[in-house]
Motif scaffolding. Sequence first.
Motif, PDB file in Angstrom:
ATOM      1  N   UNK A  92      -5.908 -48.511  10.111  1.00 54.45           N
ATOM      2  CA  UNK A  92      -6.107 -48.167   8.706  1.00 54.45           C
ATOM      3  C   UNK A  92      -7.267 -48.975   8.155  1.00 54.45           C
TER       4      UNK A  92
ATOM      5  N   UNK B 125      -8.325 -49.460   5.226  1.00 44.16           N
ATOM      6  CA  UNK B 125      -8.056 -50.272   4.041  1.00 44.16           C
ATOM      7  C   UNK B 125      -7.368 -51.585   4.417  1.00 44.16           C
ATOM      8  N   UNK B 126      -6.474 -51.513   5.408  1.00 49.58           N
ATOM      9  CA  UNK B 126      -5.773 -52.730   5.844  1.00 49.58           C
ATOM     10  C   UNK B 126      -6.768 -53.661   6.533  1.00 49.58           C
TER      11      UNK B 126
ATOM     12  N   UNK C 123      -8.900 -55.517   4.088  1.00 43.49           N
ATOM     13  CA  UNK C 123      -8.289 -56.698   3.457  1.00 43.49           C
ATOM     14  C   UNK C 123      -8.195 -57.858   4.440  1.00 43.49           C
ATOM     15  N   UNK C 124      -7.874 -57.526   5.718  1.00 42.77           N
ATOM     16  CA  UNK C 124      -7.807 -58.591   6.721  1.00 42.77           C
ATOM     17  C   UNK C 124      -9.184 -59.237   6.901  1.00 42.77           C
TER      18      UNK C 124
ATOM     19  N   UNK D  80     -10.035 -61.536   4.056  1.00 40.97           N
ATOM     20  CA  UNK D  80      -9.350 -62.830   4.193  1.00 40.97           C
ATOM     21  C   UNK D  80     -10.006 -63.710   5.252  1.00 40.97           C
TER      22      UNK D  80
ATOM     23  N   UNK E 210      -4.740 -46.506   2.108  1.00 37.57           N
ATOM     24  CA  UNK E 210      -3.372 -46.473   2.611  1.00 37.57           C
ATOM     25  C   UNK E 210      -2.566 -45.407   1.879  1.00 37.57           C
TER      26      UNK E 210
ATOM     27  N   UNK F  83      -4.967 -56.997  14.548  1.00 44.71           N
ATOM     28  CA  UNK F  83      -4.334 -55.807  13.956  1.00 44.71           C
ATOM     29  C   UNK F  83      -3.510 -55.084  15.022  1.00 44.71           C
TER      30      UNK F  83
ATOM     31  N   UNK G 253       1.271 -57.547   2.066  1.00 47.99           N
ATOM     32  CA  UNK G 253      -0.167 -57.779   2.203  1.00 47.99           C
ATOM     33  C   UNK G 253      -0.469 -58.234   3.636  1.00 47.99           C
ATOM     34  N   UNK G 254      -1.517 -57.812   4.304  1.00 48.20           N
ATOM     35  CA  UNK G 254      -2.603 -56.930   3.849  1.00 48.20           C
ATOM     36  C   UNK G 254      -2.321 -55.438   4.015  1.00 48.20           C
ATOM     37  N   UNK G 255      -1.102 -55.078   4.413  1.00 49.19           N
ATOM     38  CA  UNK G 255      -0.827 -53.641   4.562  1.00 49.19           C
ATOM     39  C   UNK G 255      -0.668 -52.970   3.207  1.00 49.19           C
ATOM     40  N   UNK G 256      -0.288 -53.771   2.204  1.00 52.97           N
ATOM     41  CA  UNK G 256      -0.330 -53.255   0.840  1.00 52.97           C
ATOM     42  C   UNK G 256      -1.383 -54.070   0.109  1.00 52.97           C
ATOM     43  N   UNK G 257      -1.872 -53.564  -1.005  1.00 46.59           N
ATOM     44  CA  UNK G 257      -2.984 -54.272  -1.638  1.00 46.59           C
ATOM     45  C   UNK G 257      -2.590 -54.984  -2.928  1.00 46.59           C
TER      46      UNK G 257
ATOM     47  N   UNK H 278       0.406 -47.668  -3.298  1.00 45.24           N
ATOM     48  CA  UNK H 278       1.678 -47.566  -2.610  1.00 45.24           C
ATOM     49  C   UNK H 278       2.215 -48.937  -2.266  1.00 45.24           C
TER      50      UNK H 278
ATOM     51  N   UNK I  84       2.950 -49.374   3.294  1.00 41.74           N
ATOM     52  CA  UNK I  84       1.816 -48.782   3.991  1.00 41.74           C
ATOM     53  C   UNK I  84       2.302 -47.756   4.994  1.00 41.74           C
ATOM     54  N   UNK I  85       1.537 -46.679   5.114  1.00 44.76           N
ATOM     55  CA  UNK I  85       1.882 -45.626   6.060  1.00 44.76           C
ATOM     56  C   UNK I  85       1.851 -46.119   7.511  1.00 44.76           C
ATOM     57  N   UNK I  86       1.234 -47.281   7.742  1.00 46.86           N
ATOM     58  CA  UNK I  86       1.175 -47.820   9.112  1.00 46.86           C
ATOM     59  C   UNK I  86       2.578 -47.925   9.714  1.00 46.86           C
TER      60      UNK I  86
END
Lengths: 373, 383
Positions: free
Chosen positions: A296, A298-299, A302-303, A306, A317, A368, B208-212, B338, B341-343
């Motif tokens: 993903x 977006x994930x 963010x990683x 950081x 997401x 990831x 986080x980080x799967x959600x923001x 959301x 996360x859809x992951x």
Amino acid sequence: MIYFDNAATTRPDGGALQRAAEFITELYYNPSARYGGGFAVSKSLSFMRESLLKYLGAAGRYDLIFTSCGTEADNQAIFSCGKRGNVVTTAGEHAAVFSACSELKNRGVEPRFAPVERDGSVKIENVLSLVDDKTSLVSVVHVNNETGAINDIAAIARAVKEKNPRTVFHSDGVQAFGKVQFLLPQEVDLYAVSAHKIGGLKGTGALFKRKNLPLSPHIYGGGQENGLRSGTENTFGIAAFAYAAEEKFKSLREDSLRLRAYREKLFAGLDPSVFTRLSPENGSPYILTVSAAAMRGEVLQRMLWDRGLCVGTGSACSSKNRFSRVMTACGYREDVLDGVLRMSFSPATTEEEIDIAVGILNSTVKEYQRNTH
Amino acid sequence: MEKVVIIRYAEIHLKGKNRGYFERVFSNNLEKALRGIRHEIHRTSGRYLVANFEEEMIGEIMRRIANVFGVHSYSVGLLTGNDEDSIFEAARLVAPKAGTFKVVTHRGDKHYPLTSMEISSRIGGRLLGANPTLKVDVHEPQHTVYIDIRESGRALVFGAFIDGLHGMPVSTAGKGLLLISGGIDSPVAGYMMAKRGMTVEMLHFHSYPYTNEAAKEKVVSLAKILSDYTLVTRLTTVSVTHIQEEIHRKCAAELNVTLLRRFMFRIAERIAYREGAGCLVTGESLGQVASQTLEGLTSSNAVVKLPVLRPLIGFDKEDIIEVAKKIGTFETSTLPYEDCCTVFLPDFPAIRPKLSFIEAEERKLDVDALVEEALATREIIKF
């Protein structure tokens, strides 16, 4: 923080800020005022206007209308010239053009969208086949902001004019201006640019308009910009824009060559088992778009943030608008669309940053994968 | 003559010997709700008067009182002297400009020289004299002017009764810990429990980080809206990122959500104990999603000792949405950030997971260590 999201916006140039400060603290007069101070600012304004025109070889042939942003410039072009028949554009446009053209439907004008290739570029014949004698406007993005693909707008504009000489040709040049070597050919009637993508300030854009092309205003008032864009001129923004453009055009060729080498070095360093390249090699040297398969974006974004690397993404997401409209139009599968990352550079990008970024990218996707598999 | 707000309370009068306690809490809650606005609250027989505020604050005061549980009704009124002329002057301001009306008088001061009927007819007559477009209709008037003669030598004159939120004053019915997500349901569940007088603390799980950050901010906004009613102005957050990763890596995919919920309940119970909460509150509604089947609910209940209150269990989604709109959380809840996360979402979640299967899968994880690790990520956001 290594900042690789320069296509979204870039750090304002230090000299441009100084120039802006001068127009905020000293030369703050209204350029429409008839006393000495106002006249001095108005004179500087014409000088800056001329210099911006000059960079695209447009001085004498084009007018420059200052606007509040690239989007406004695009909107003015589209709503002024797309008033009847149909308007032809591409599926790879920035939202500033895409949404404006879609809105035309509500105003009785038919928008037509030419399909794009895998790299986001559009083929001349795919634009031409949509153009007919009722086409009032064609709008094709110069550099695709998501993939960096460059459209040969000179050739497209020429072909369009051959087929229907009355059609106005507009191009969104926001990702091209100051980054890609280019002189405005006579067939391109309108060309939209923005200051904050090249080291100027947000809140400043401009529309190049071929002289004698009739255009209508969208903001009425005191009649500034030859009546085409009323409202007191954003003098400090324009001053910063002119300064930043001068800097960028001075070293445009060298920057392009260096960044092209960096872009290739960055991609060569990425783990080939994870990353696929979506940007074309002959695209803008400022943009490298890749996909980290089945991850993903977006994930990852963010990683990476950081871990000290800031990049753009073309996915979210969220289940709504999960995929980028443009990347979807390029025809990729869902797992590719999910993992889209856009790295975009600036002349300030260094080779050392590229090396560090490669390390961060490779280790982050490993992490990831470890965490989610 | 002074503008005042008259507040009447709801079920407190039913509470017999505990009435004093309920009244004290109620008046504390009114104070909390009006914090930051200069005012005084006076208790008079069976009602409260908000007085001594700046007149331009009246709108804000009314808005805040509208959100206090335990308020049966409230009115804007005028406090004036109890002589006939003063009452008439106030009544003229309260009376409608046109249409039909009647005057209703209540005489708290039984030594007052006129009877209620006499006051009503005298003031009514003078109002008619002053404004000939008015008409009296004692059976079905469009407007009513209420006069309340008090023992203190003062009188209250007011026009309309505005319906309050009813319910019980918050913090008269123990403390619960609400598991709040960014969705539509959980804020409504918190509202429902607060309406019955519960103090509703809030706990949010993020990954986080799967959600923001925007998703977390959304929950903070929801918590803030809810705090207008619950008067609780803080939110605890805990990260379940590592737990999700571990479940995803080691356990059967169809149990992802079931297992995660068991972790959430365990963590929530630990936090509830720390905060002195006697129950957990969730926005679950039977059968709404795969984890909210009877089997799903049972499997989460199995890991905690505290009761789990689910005030929305028998609500349809439309009913929940209606309340969410009424309390002002709906718009925020439907923002597109959301909280999961859809992951980690399985294609086919288990709808009726067997407890033995769940427990077998869970044994692949170091449950205690993961719970401790999550608790260490606890943050408290005050607003």
